[in-house]
Design a protein around this motif. Structure first.
Motif, PDB file in Angstrom:
ATOM      1  N   LEU A 108     -11.822 -12.376  13.789  1.00  0.00           N
ATOM      2  CA  LEU A 108     -13.204 -12.617  13.350  1.00  0.00           C
ATOM      3  C   LEU A 108     -14.137 -12.831  14.528  1.00  0.00           C
ATOM      4  O   LEU A 108     -15.338 -12.544  14.440  1.00  0.00           O
ATOM      5  N   GLY A 109     -13.599 -13.328  15.633  1.00  0.00           N
ATOM      6  CA  GLY A 109     -14.413 -13.521  16.818  1.00  0.00           C
ATOM      7  C   GLY A 109     -14.837 -12.227  17.480  1.00  0.00           C
ATOM      8  O   GLY A 109     -15.707 -12.235  18.360  1.00  0.00           O
ATOM      9  N   TYR A 110     -14.246 -11.115  17.044  1.00  0.00           N
ATOM     10  CA  TYR A 110     -14.544  -9.817  17.658  1.00  0.00           C
ATOM     11  C   TYR A 110     -15.066  -8.809  16.635  1.00  0.00           C
ATOM     12  O   TYR A 110     -15.082  -7.615  16.886  1.00  0.00           O
ATOM     13  N   LEU A 111     -15.472  -9.326  15.463  1.00  0.00           N
ATOM     14  CA  LEU A 111     -16.076  -8.489  14.430  1.00  0.00           C
ATOM     15  C   LEU A 111     -17.444  -9.066  14.066  1.00  0.00           C
ATOM     16  O   LEU A 111     -17.758 -10.214  14.382  1.00  0.00           O
ATOM     17  N   GLY A 112     -18.242  -8.297  13.390  1.00  0.00           N
ATOM     18  CA  GLY A 112     -19.556  -8.763  12.951  1.00  0.00           C
ATOM     19  C   GLY A 112     -20.400  -7.594  12.486  1.00  0.00           C
ATOM     20  O   GLY A 112     -19.987  -6.434  12.569  1.00  0.00           O
ATOM     21  N   LEU A 113     -21.572  -7.898  11.975  1.00  0.00           N
ATOM     22  CA  LEU A 113     -22.503  -6.873  11.514  1.00  0.00           C
ATOM     23  C   LEU A 113     -23.761  -6.923  12.370  1.00  0.00           C
ATOM     24  O   LEU A 113     -24.279  -8.007  12.657  1.00  0.00           O
ATOM     25  N   GLU A 114     -24.239  -5.740  12.780  1.00  0.00           N
ATOM     26  CA  GLU A 114     -25.475  -5.699  13.550  1.00  0.00           C
ATOM     27  C   GLU A 114     -26.624  -6.170  12.663  1.00  0.00           C
ATOM     28  O   GLU A 114     -26.790  -5.692  11.536  1.00  0.00           O
ATOM     29  N   LEU A 115     -27.422  -7.090  13.183  1.00  0.00           N
ATOM     30  CA  LEU A 115     -28.469  -7.717  12.373  1.00  0.00           C
ATOM     31  C   LEU A 115     -29.459  -6.695  11.812  1.00  0.00           C
ATOM     32  O   LEU A 115     -29.680  -6.640  10.593  1.00  0.00           O
ATOM     33  N   ASP A 116     -30.063  -5.882  12.649  1.00  0.00           N
ATOM     34  CA  ASP A 116     -31.085  -4.936  12.189  1.00  0.00           C
ATOM     35  C   ASP A 116     -30.512  -3.918  11.213  1.00  0.00           C
ATOM     36  O   ASP A 116     -31.160  -3.555  10.223  1.00  0.00           O
ATOM     37  N   TYR A 117     -29.291  -3.459  11.499  1.00  0.00           N
ATOM     38  CA  TYR A 117     -28.673  -2.455  10.622  1.00  0.00           C
ATOM     39  C   TYR A 117     -28.310  -3.074   9.275  1.00  0.00           C
ATOM     40  O   TYR A 117     -28.438  -2.434   8.227  1.00  0.00           O
ATOM     41  N   THR A 118     -27.868  -4.319   9.291  1.00  0.00           N
ATOM     42  CA  THR A 118     -27.524  -4.999   8.035  1.00  0.00           C
ATOM     43  C   THR A 118     -28.765  -5.174   7.171  1.00  0.00           C
ATOM     44  O   THR A 118     -28.720  -4.986   5.945  1.00  0.00           O
ATOM     45  N   ILE A 119     -29.877  -5.533   7.802  1.00  0.00           N
ATOM     46  CA  ILE A 119     -31.133  -5.654   7.057  1.00  0.00           C
ATOM     47  C   ILE A 119     -31.506  -4.313   6.432  1.00  0.00           C
ATOM     48  O   ILE A 119     -31.917  -4.239   5.269  1.00  0.00           O
ATOM     49  N   TYR A 120     -31.353  -3.240   7.213  1.00  0.00           N
ATOM     50  CA  TYR A 120     -31.682  -1.896   6.699  1.00  0.00           C
ATOM     51  C   TYR A 120     -30.799  -1.560   5.492  1.00  0.00           C
ATOM     52  O   TYR A 120     -31.291  -1.122   4.438  1.00  0.00           O
ATOM     53  N   LEU A 121     -29.484  -1.746   5.631  1.00  0.00           N
ATOM     54  CA  LEU A 121     -28.559  -1.406   4.551  1.00  0.00           C
ATOM     55  C   LEU A 121     -28.809  -2.273   3.318  1.00  0.00           C
ATOM     56  O   LEU A 121     -28.752  -1.789   2.176  1.00  0.00           O
ATOM     57  N   TYR A 122     -29.074  -3.553   3.558  1.00  0.00           N
ATOM     58  CA  TYR A 122     -29.337  -4.464   2.449  1.00  0.00           C
ATOM     59  C   TYR A 122     -30.632  -4.081   1.739  1.00  0.00           C
ATOM     60  O   TYR A 122     -30.732  -4.143   0.507  1.00  0.00           O
ATOM     61  N   ALA A 123     -31.620  -3.638   2.505  1.00  0.00           N
ATOM     62  CA  ALA A 123     -32.878  -3.179   1.905  1.00  0.00           C
ATOM     63  C   ALA A 123     -32.630  -1.964   1.013  1.00  0.00           C
ATOM     64  O   ALA A 123     -33.181  -1.882  -0.103  1.00  0.00           O
ATOM     65  N   PHE A 124     -31.826  -1.038   1.495  1.00  0.00           N
ATOM     66  CA  PHE A 124     -31.534   0.142   0.677  1.00  0.00           C
ATOM     67  C   PHE A 124     -30.803  -0.271  -0.599  1.00  0.00           C
ATOM     68  O   PHE A 124     -31.039   0.278  -1.682  1.00  0.00           O
ATOM     69  N   GLU A 125     -29.922  -1.262  -0.464  1.00  0.00           N
ATOM     70  CA  GLU A 125     -29.192  -1.750  -1.636  1.00  0.00           C
ATOM     71  C   GLU A 125     -30.146  -2.381  -2.638  1.00  0.00           C
ATOM     72  O   GLU A 125     -29.989  -2.227  -3.867  1.00  0.00           O
ATOM     73  N   LEU A 126     -31.169  -3.099  -2.138  1.00  0.00           N
ATOM     74  CA  LEU A 126     -32.135  -3.763  -3.022  1.00  0.00           C
ATOM     75  C   LEU A 126     -33.185  -2.800  -3.578  1.00  0.00           C
ATOM     76  O   LEU A 126     -33.910  -3.150  -4.506  1.00  0.00           O
ATOM     77  N   ALA A 127     -33.262  -1.600  -3.010  1.00  0.00           N
ATOM     78  CA  ALA A 127     -34.346  -0.676  -3.348  1.00  0.00           C
ATOM     79  C   ALA A 127     -34.342  -0.247  -4.814  1.00  0.00           C
ATOM     80  O   ALA A 127     -35.397   0.082  -5.373  1.00  0.00           O
ATOM     81  N   GLY A 128     -33.195  -0.237  -5.440  1.00  0.00           N
ATOM     82  CA  GLY A 128     -33.131   0.224  -6.827  1.00  0.00           C
ATOM     83  C   GLY A 128     -32.947   1.730  -6.904  1.00  0.00           C
ATOM     84  O   GLY A 128     -33.252   2.473  -5.963  1.00  0.00           O
TER      85      GLY A 128
END
Length: 572
Positions: free
Chosen positions: A181-201
């Motif tokens: 877990l110390g060597y994994l993670g999600l890129e902040l800006d990309y996660t926001i983008y993907l989450y926005a697409f998920e919320l888009a409907g």
């Protein structure tokens, strides 16, 4: 010493110290280079055939000769350490290779969840058995002795043993998980983008995909449109400063930082980079073949040749062309020919599917949804439920590949690191976040896949060959010091052992990286997760596989350090 041998021999009256140093230099040359510096008669004259003048000469000769004997004994111990490390490594790598590739490729394997991942997690149960096989059964004997000395009935002992074994296994799983877990993670800006697409409907998603078929996962198009929108910031026209900022960004898009080459095959927002390259060639009266099968490569080569000849920078040439296009506010201008989304009242796209909303309407809705996604994720960060960190990734394998390619093709390429800096939401905070978020579920699932690598790294760190290698590095430090005393490089054997071991270690490291690549590739191909994790597994492997990260262990060599110190004092 080698350069002074002739003059020393010719001198006749040779000091006792120099006699031994000459013998050591000859020993080294015979063994390392296969070439004798002294004849047998010379060696005899320097040792058995020589009669000391007094006890002081006897003492000096014996002192350095004792050092010479200790050098030989130390080399034997270093060789034994190397062989022990190699045997331990080969045993460990055999079992590790078995786990990594056991049933790895089978006809029924369709996704990593059905194949590699399940077998990977199952293989964690084998770690202690493997370690017993490699390192001996001392731990098992210790547990057995503990229970038999406790005076408890056998049936209770068996139950307690099973409970301990189960707890140990659970601890190993948790330790391995926490490690990766110390060597994994999600890129902040990309996660926001993907989450926005998920919320888009569904309706807005359809329009976005009609506009740009890769919009679900590829963020560059909409982000570049957003850059242009923000530069206008409600104005009708861009001012000069904004034009220069935009020209800089578009010109940068033409350069591939990984390959170190100019590339004109893509887009910046709706602006084709190939058109910019053509316009730049025409502005500078550079002839090119419009019908060329590889027009982008031809333009790159022509622009490079022109820039070199005229002592100009390709980026400056492109920027001039872009600024000229931005200055043109009429129909042929750059932003008129390739109108930004926020200005467009069109519904037509180049993908044979119109959008339901106008381009400006859907872009406005997209910005609203993205703002909502940003608010939610940033809120979790502000409350401390998610944590972020700046991570720098160095693409060593990619750099080596490009360097090799440049060497083979005779091209010039600077040996500079290829790096990328990102703000990452940490794997630990994502895994432990409460709430029904798909990006958390996806991260957890990927962490389970990578857990095998964590378990194997923990296993390797406990293996004796790592300690033997550290001792080998300790021998290197020892022989660096004694080399100064004898005015001869005595490290060559140790260097050879270390080089050979490092090559073996590099091979095993590549097996680990191949598995990590397979896990990532399976996620890409299998469409199993939407939020793909950033993986810094090479950093996880560094303490185990990077020789520079392993510190020399001289504790076991104290007897040698003390002996040489007693013989040579401050000279050592």
């Amino acid at each position: 010493m080698k350069k002074n041998i002739t003059s020393i021999l010719q001198r006749g009256n040779i000091k006792p110290k120099d006699r031994v140093l000459l013998l050591v230099a000859d020993d080294v040359s015979r063994e390392r280079d296969g070439k004798a510096l002294l004849t047998d008669a010379d060696r005899h004259a320097l040792s058995e055939g020589w009669t000391p003048k007094d006890n002081n000469e006897v003492k000096e000769y014996n002192l350095y000769n004792e050092g010479r004997r200790n050098i030989a004994f130390g080399e034997l111990d270093a060789q034994t350490t190397y062989l022990n490390a190699t045997v331990g490594f080969l045993r460990a790598s055999k079992y590790i290779s078995y786990i990594l590739f056991k049933n790895r490729f089978t006809k029924e394997t369709k996704t990593i969840k059905e194949g590699i991942a399940n077998r990977a997690i199952d293989s964690l149960n084998d770690i202690e058995t493997i370690k017993d096989t490699i390192e001996g059964e001392a731990l098992k004997d210790e547990i057995t002795n503990f229970f038999f000395s406790s005076g408890k009935p056998a049936i209770i002992l068996e139950g307690e043993a099973n409970e301990i074994a189960l707890n140990n296994k659970l601890n190993k799983h948790n330790e391995a998980l926490n490690l990766v877990l110390g060597y994994l993670g999600l890129e902040l800006d990309y996660t926001i983008y993907l989450y926005a697409f998920e919320l888009a409907g569904e309706e807005l998603q359809k329009d976005l995909l009609a506009l740009y078929p890769d919009a679900k996962t590829e963020r560059s198009y909409l982000e570049q449109e957003e850059i242009i929108y923000n530069l206008f910031n409600g104005k009708d026209k861009l001012n000069q400063t904004d034009k220069e900022k935009l020209a800089e960004l578009i010109a940068d898009e033409c350069f591939n930082k990984h390959s170190g080459e100019w590339s004109f095959s893509g887009y910046f927002a709706d602006i084709p980079l190939l058109e910019l390259a053509k316009a730049t060639a025409e502005n500078n009266k550079i002839a090119y073949n419009e019908k060329s099968d590889d027009l982008a490569d031809e333009l790159r080569n022509k622009l490079k040749a022109y820039a070199d000849k005229n002592k100009k920078d390709i980026k400056d040439l492109l920027r001039e062309t872009i600024l000229t296009g931005l200055d043109n506010d009429k129909e042929g201008g750059l932003l008129q020919a390739h109108q930004p989304l926020f200005m467009s009242d069109e519904k037509e796209t180049c993908n044979e599917q119109d959008t339901k909303l106008t381009h400006k309407e859907l872009f406005k809705k997209w910005l609203d949804v993205k703002a909502e996604a940003t608010k939610i994720i940033q809120g979790l960060i502000d409350k401390g439920e998610l944590k972020t960190e700046r991570k720098i990734r160095e693409y060593k394998r990619l750099k080596n590949l490009y360097l090799k390619l440049a060497q083979e093709t005779g091209q010039d390429r600077q040996d500079t690191p290829i790096t990328e800096t990102k703000t990452i939401i940490t794997g630990e905070s994502l895994y432990n976040l409460k709430g029904d978020f798909n990006f958390v579920k996806d991260l957890r699932e990927q962490a389970e896949d990578f857990k095998l690598l964590g378990a194997l790294v923990l296993f390797l760190r406990e293996c004796k060959f790592i300690k033997d290698y550290a001792t080998l590095l300790g021998f290197l430090e020892l022989y660096k010091k004694i080399s100064k005393v004898f005015d001869e490089d005595l490290t060559y054997k140790i260097q050879g052992y270390i080089k050979s071991f490092n090559e073996d270690l590099e091979g095993l490291k590549m097996e680990f990286l191949m598995l990590a690549d397979d896990i990532m590739e399976a996620n890409y191909k299998g469409d199993r997760v939407y939020y793909l994790s950033e993986s810094y597994i090479e950093e996880l492997l560094a303490p185990t596989f990077d020789p520079d990260k392993i510190k020399p262990d001289t504790d076991k060599l104290k007897v040698y350090f003390d002996a040489f110190k007693d013989l040579f004092g401050d000279s050592f």
